[in-house]
Design an enzyme around this catalytic site. Structure first.
Site, short mmCIF file in Angstrom:
data_model
loop_
_atom_site.label_atom_id
_atom_site.label_comp_id
_atom_site.label_asym_id
_atom_site.label_seq_id
_atom_site.Cartn_x
_atom_site.Cartn_y
_atom_site.Cartn_z
N ARG A 202 0.85 -1.20 0.00
CA ARG A 202 0.00 0.00 0.00
C ARG A 202 0.88 1.25 0.00
O ARG A 202 2.10 1.18 0.17
CB ARG A 202 -0.88 -0.02 1.25
N GLY A 356 -12.50 -3.69 -2.58
CA GLY A 356 -12.27 -3.59 -1.14
C GLY A 356 -11.19 -2.59 -0.82
O GLY A 356 -10.66 -1.90 -1.69
N CYS A 357 -10.82 -2.52 0.45
CA CYS A 357 -9.79 -1.57 0.88
C CYS A 357 -8.44 -1.87 0.24
O CYS A 357 -7.64 -0.97 0.01
CB CYS A 357 -9.64 -1.61 2.41
N THR A 358 -8.17 -3.15 -0.01
CA THR A 358 -6.87 -3.52 -0.56
C THR A 358 -6.89 -3.71 -2.06
O THR A 358 -5.90 -4.12 -2.65
CB THR A 358 -6.37 -4.82 0.09
N GLY A 359 -8.03 -3.42 -2.70
CA GLY A 359 -8.10 -3.55 -4.15
C GLY A 359 -9.28 -4.40 -4.59
O GLY A 359 -10.24 -4.61 -3.83
#
Length: 389
Positions: A202, A356-359
């Protein structure tokens, strides 16, 4: 006595004198740097070179117009002439490596930059920052990873951690690297310092330097280099780091590092020290050795997989009935997201694409999550780590 023999004797006595003074025996490393082209003037390059030479561990040669300095100057009055002289000096082994500006590398070669990350002051290699490893994006980033590993080893990191920045194709690159690792090429995958972990890094990981090698595409890497080197100066003067690094390819013959024209004295100094270390440890030999190892691990077969195959024809199938989907399957590249969801539908699992938050993620019913992971892994939409007993 011939002139060549006299020169050889003179060089031998000079080497002995240097060895007695420094305690280091053997031929000294020598780095060349071209002085033409800086936005801050020739004096900016000369000052950075003089500061680097103060370390006493290696010699520095200036390639450019005559200037007042204690360093050796090889005269060249144009950028093209300076590059020609630089190449001649490397090929004749008068210098081990070189630093320059605005140098063109062929397709297949790209540069491994080196920065100081602000959170903890960690050094981090960015693969890559200029040049093009391949015209196919996924293939290019796959090669960038391997170039970064070899360069890390050449600066003394025996088992570098490798993280992949969360950009397009990152998941496909991870899958390809894991194939190479499963086939016997040792890769030390890094771990994000965010709570959800993983090899995909990230923005926070950039600032913290979570991996020794941070893999990305060249355009993103170029922007990162500029941000890391000049975030404290407003952009016109690059004040931190080691420059854009050596041009690396598996058939490289010369170790040539790139500086931005905006590089200030500290970056010039850092780039020369970076070049000296790569020259001392022989980057070209390390790259060649790594290439032999990855070939044994199926490198050529993985490259062949990057050639785009025609898409599967859309077959008629009965779409599963819609159901509650709360289980997330991550690790899918954004470019493959719709195809991955369709593959699960073909196999009787209702699925939805999401972010989502991570992709990118696939959403399925909790009861179907494990089966979905198996199907996506078998069809190479996600990387599934192999476990051993």
């Amino acid at each position: 006595m011939s002139l060549d023999i006299k020169q050889m004797i003179g060089e031998t006595f000079l080497d002995i004198a240097n060895a007695m003074e420094t305690g280091s025996f053997g031929k000294r490393i020598c780095v060349g740097i071209t002085t033409i082209g800086s936005e801050h003037g020739i004096e900016n390059i000369v000052k950075g070179a003089e500061k680097a030479a103060l370390s006493g561990d290696f010699d520095v040669v200036l390639i450019g117009p005559k200037v007042e300095t204690t360093l050796r100057v090889v005269e060249a009055n144009t950028e093209a002439e300076a590059h020609k002289r630089m190449e001649e000096l490397i090929d004749s082994k008068e210098i081990n490596s070189a630093v320059t500006m605005h140098y063109s590398f062929p397709i297949g070669t790209s540069t491994i930059g080196r920065v100081v990350t602000p959170a903890f002051g960690n050094d981090m290699l960015i693969g890559t920052t200029t040049g093009t490893s391949a015209t196919n994006r996924t293939e290019a980033m796959f090669k960038n990873s391997l170039y970064g590993i070899a360069t890390a080893k050449a600066i003394g990191i025996a088992n570098p951690t490798v993280g992949i920045l969360n950009v397009d194709s990152s998941r496909a690159v991870e899958r390809s690297l894991r194939k190479l690792a499963d086939n016997g090429y040792a890769i030390n995958f890094g771990e994000s310092r965010r709570a959800d972990g993983g090899t995909i890094m990230r923005g926070n990981d950039l600032l913290m330097g979570s991996s020794d090698v941070m893999v990305t595409d060249s355009l993103t890497g170029n922007i990162l280099m500029k941000m890391f080197s000049s975030y404290s100066t407003g952009g016109s003067y690059e004040a931190s780091g080691y420059g854009y690094g050596p041009g690396v390819s598996f058939d490289m013959k010369r170790t040539i590092l790139i500086l931005s024209r905006a590089s200030g004295v500290p970056v010039v100094e850092g780039a020369i020290k970076y070049a000296a270390l790569l020259g001392k440890n022989d980057l070209t030999a390390i790259v060649s050795k790594e290439y032999e190892m990855i070939k044994k691990a199926g490198y050529e077969d993985i490259l062949a997989s990057f050639v785009e195959a025609p898409k599967k024809p859309v077959e008629e199938f009965v779409k599963p009935e819609k159901e509650v989907v709360t289980a997330q399957v991550s690790g899918i590249d954004i470019m493959d997201l719709d195809d991955a969801a369709l593959e699960l539908m073909r196999n009787g699992i209702y699925a939805e694409a999401g972010m989502g938050c991570t992709g990118p993620i696939i959403l399925v019913n909790d009861a179907n999550k494990e089966k979905a992971i198996v199907i996506l892994g078998e069809n190479e939409y996600i990387a599934v780590e192999k476990t051993s007993c």
